[in-house]
Enzyme design. Structure first.
Site, PDB file in Angstrom:
ATOM      1  N   ASN A  69       0.689  -1.213   0.038  1.00 13.70           N
ATOM      2  CA  ASN A  69      -0.017   0.069  -0.074  1.00 13.70           C
ATOM      3  C   ASN A  69       0.912   1.075  -0.001  1.00 13.70           C
ATOM      4  OD1 ASN A  69      -0.190   1.719   2.697  1.00 13.70           O
ATOM      5  ND2 ASN A  69       0.058  -0.374   3.369  1.00 13.70           N
ATOM      6  N   ASN A  99      -2.616   6.574  17.652  1.00 19.69           N
ATOM      7  CA  ASN A  99      -1.314   6.606  16.913  1.00 19.69           C
ATOM      8  C   ASN A  99      -1.248   7.817  16.186  1.00 19.69           C
ATOM      9  OD1 ASN A  99       0.369   6.072  14.473  1.00 19.69           O
ATOM     10  ND2 ASN A  99       0.369   3.905  14.987  1.00 19.69           N
ATOM     11  N   CYS A 130       8.720   7.867  10.085  1.00 23.17           N
ATOM     12  CA  CYS A 130       8.982   9.014   9.206  1.00 23.17           C
ATOM     13  C   CYS A 130      10.080   9.885   9.598  1.00 23.17           C
ATOM     14  CB  CYS A 130       7.714   9.792   9.930  1.00 23.17           C
ATOM     15  SG  CYS A 130       7.547  11.793   9.095  1.00 23.17           S
ATOM     16  N   LYS A 165       6.105   2.358  17.621  1.00 23.91           N
ATOM     17  CA  LYS A 165       5.953   1.287  16.703  1.00 23.91           C
ATOM     18  C   LYS A 165       7.164   1.523  15.718  1.00 23.91           C
ATOM     19  CE  LYS A 165       2.778  -0.309  13.230  1.00 23.91           C
ATOM     20  NZ  LYS A 165       1.363  -0.276  12.733  1.00 23.91           N
ATOM     21  N   ASN A 192       5.838  -2.691  11.295  1.00 25.07           N
ATOM     22  CA  ASN A 192       5.191  -1.842  10.301  1.00 25.07           C
ATOM     23  C   ASN A 192       5.551  -2.440   9.017  1.00 25.07           C
ATOM     24  OD1 ASN A 192       3.896   0.263   8.963  1.00 25.07           O
ATOM     25  ND2 ASN A 192       4.753   1.918  10.788  1.00 25.07           N
ATOM     26  N   GLY A 266      -3.893  -6.908  10.866  1.00 27.41           N
ATOM     27  CA  GLY A 266      -4.065  -5.912   9.680  1.00 27.41           C
ATOM     28  C   GLY A 266      -4.536  -6.089   8.616  1.00 27.41           C
TER      29      GLY A 266
HETATM   30  C1  LIG Z   1      -3.562  -0.255   3.989  1.00 25.51           C
HETATM   31  C2  LIG Z   1      -2.792  -0.216   5.546  1.00 25.51           C
HETATM   32  C3  LIG Z   1      -2.736   1.043   6.131  1.00 25.51           C
HETATM   33  C4  LIG Z   1      -1.847   1.352   7.191  1.00 25.51           C
HETATM   34  N1  LIG Z   1      -1.635   2.409   7.775  1.00 25.51           N
HETATM   35  C5  LIG Z   1      -0.899   2.584   9.138  1.00 25.51           C
HETATM   36  C6  LIG Z   1      -1.098   3.951   9.794  1.00 25.51           C
HETATM   37  O1  LIG Z   1      -1.937   4.670   9.477  1.00 25.51           O
HETATM   38  N2  LIG Z   1      -0.412   3.949  10.728  1.00 25.51           N
HETATM   39  C7  LIG Z   1       0.579   2.579  11.271  1.00 25.51           C
HETATM   40  O2  LIG Z   1       1.560   3.018  11.995  1.00 25.51           O
HETATM   41  N3  LIG Z   1       0.721   1.841  10.518  1.00 25.51           N
HETATM   42  C8  LIG Z   1       0.049   1.301   9.416  1.00 25.51           C
HETATM   43  N4  LIG Z   1      -0.272   0.301   8.625  1.00 25.51           N
HETATM   44  C9  LIG Z   1       0.781  -0.803   9.068  1.00 25.51           C
HETATM   45  C10 LIG Z   1       0.022  -1.850   9.806  1.00 25.51           C
HETATM   46  O3  LIG Z   1      -0.723  -1.286  11.080  1.00 25.51           O
HETATM   47  C11 LIG Z   1       0.873  -2.978  10.271  1.00 25.51           C
HETATM   48  O4  LIG Z   1       1.901  -2.564  11.015  1.00 25.51           O
HETATM   49  C12 LIG Z   1       1.267  -3.888   8.892  1.00 25.51           C
HETATM   50  O5  LIG Z   1       0.381  -3.796   8.100  1.00 25.51           O
HETATM   51  C13 LIG Z   1       1.721  -5.185   9.645  1.00 25.51           C
HETATM   52  O6  LIG Z   1       0.585  -5.976   9.844  1.00 25.51           O
HETATM   53  P1  LIG Z   1      -0.650  -6.764   8.893  1.00 25.51           P
HETATM   54  O7  LIG Z   1       0.656  -7.709   7.956  1.00 25.51           O
HETATM   55  O8  LIG Z   1      -1.113  -7.528   9.517  1.00 25.51           O
HETATM   56  O9  LIG Z   1      -0.993  -5.911   8.068  1.00 25.51           O
HETATM   57  C14 LIG Z   1      -1.064   0.111   7.533  1.00 25.51           C
HETATM   58  C15 LIG Z   1      -1.094  -1.087   6.819  1.00 25.51           C
HETATM   59  C16 LIG Z   1      -1.870  -1.005   5.767  1.00 25.51           C
HETATM   60  C17 LIG Z   1      -2.071  -2.388   5.000  1.00 25.51           C
END
Ligand SMILES: Cc1cc2nc3c(=O)[nH]c(=O)nc-3n(C[C@H](O)[C@H](O)[C@H](O)COP(=O)(O)O)c2cc1C
Length: 303
Positions: A69, A99, A130, A165, A192, A266
């Site tokens: 993404n 967050n 960031c 995080k 992340n 996630g």
């Molecule tokens: C579409 C999407 C949006 C995400 N937005 C954020 C976010 O706003 N802040 C953040 O710290 N991590 C964000 N993440 C990371 C997730 O919180 C997570 O750390 C990561 O996707 C790994 O977990 P998963 O494999 O179960 O998705 C995002 C992930 C995805 C897929």
């Protein structure tokens, strides 16, 4: 019941930031969502000081085992969030973890201070993926940069637990976790997304995603999450929220045994919006009573 940073939770499954829109889900499922909320705590998507549009489209690329993404953290900014989202999220039947992310230490401190004074907020999560606009370093990729950030920000959090995080896109998440522990973090969460890209099918040499690169998530990153959680657990005593590719209670159990206290779900919530509830049920049949610190109890054997 499980205790995390002084907060009582019904089970160890939470959502991963940015992957479950509780306000939209309530519109879709009605108040039935509140009667059986899928997560033991709700983690907000990243909030920044100013509103953000996010990245230009396309923003998603599906992989064989997950996705990339490049959403780019669109959000209403602090004021919009406090006015429009916080009152709705305060109605959820579980503790709220907000967050936040900023591109200077002062920005992060302002966000932390604003949420620290809100009773609706149980804890804060710092998204440190960031770059600091002044130093050019990604805040969570360099132990000294993170230490300086926490030295600046921690006093503004007051008594609220501060979760850092971690980013997997760095030389040593364990080194960064150790810096977080020494500089006042109450917990760390990982992983992340991992930086990745997809090529445009027609335009030679051009990336598909509007942001150029994006973040890889889902089953593709599960083995990496397990290894990084384990490495961090060997290094720090802090509570850990582990996440990355969790699709079942077994996956959550594995992460807990590798060192996580809580487990974030996630990408799986995009396939199955109430996956968190199923995964919590599956985990409860694998772990009677959800021992608070499964990994610490199980004695992590150094690799
Ligand atoms: C579409 C999407 C949006 C995400 N937005 C954020 C976010 O706003 N802040 C953040 O710290 N991590 C964000 N993440 C990371 C997730 O919180 C997570 O750390 C990561 O996707 C790994 O977990 P998963 O494999 O179960 O998705 C995002 C992930 C995805 C897929």
């Amino acid at each position: 019941m499980i205790r995390f940073c002084g907060i009582d939770l019904a089970h160890p499954i939470v959502n991963a930031s940015g992957t479950f829109d509780a306000i939209a889900a309530r519109r879709a499922f009605g108040d039935a969502l509140l009667d059986a909320f899928p997560f033991a705590a709700f983690v907000s998507k990243t909030v920044t000081l100013a509103p953000r549009q996010g990245n230009p489209p396309p923003r998603l690329w599906e992989l064989g085992a997950g996705m990339i993404n490049s959403i780019g953290l669109p959000n209403k900014g602090l004021e919009g969030y406090l006015r429009e989202d916080l009152p709705q999220l305060a109605e959820l039947p579980v503790p709220l973890i907000v967050n936040v992310m900023g591109s200077t230490r002062e920005d992060v401190a302002r966000l932390v201070a604003a949420f620290a004074e809100r009773d609706e907020v149980a804890a804060l999560e710092l998204n440190v993926s960031c770059p600091n606009v002044r130093t050019g370093l990604v805040m969570g990729a360099d132990p000294r940069e993170l230490a300086a950030l926490l030295d600046h920000v921690r006093p503004h959090a007051g008594p609220k637990p501060l979760i850092v995080k971690l980013t997997p896109n760095c030389a040593s998440p364990a080194e960064v976790a150790a810096a977080a522990e020494q500089h006042g973090a109450d917990a760390v969460s990982l992983i992340n997304t991992l930086r990745g890209m997809a090529m445009h099918p027609d335009r030679a040499g051009e990336p598909w995603l509007g942001g150029g690169t994006g973040g890889v998530s889902g089953p593709a990153v599960r083995a990496i999450a397990l290894a990084q959680v384990r490495e961090v657990r060997e290094r720090v005593a802090l509570p850990i929220v582990g996440m990355g590719g969790v699709q079942s209670g077994r996956h959550a159990h594995d992460l807990r045994r590798s060192g996580a206290d809580l487990v974030g779900v996630g990408t799986e919530s995009f396939r199955e919006p109430l996956a968190g509830r199923r995964i919590a049920d599956e985990l409860s049949s694998l772990e009677e009573g959800f021992p608070a610190n499964a990994a610490r109890d199980a004695e992590v054997v150094p690799l």
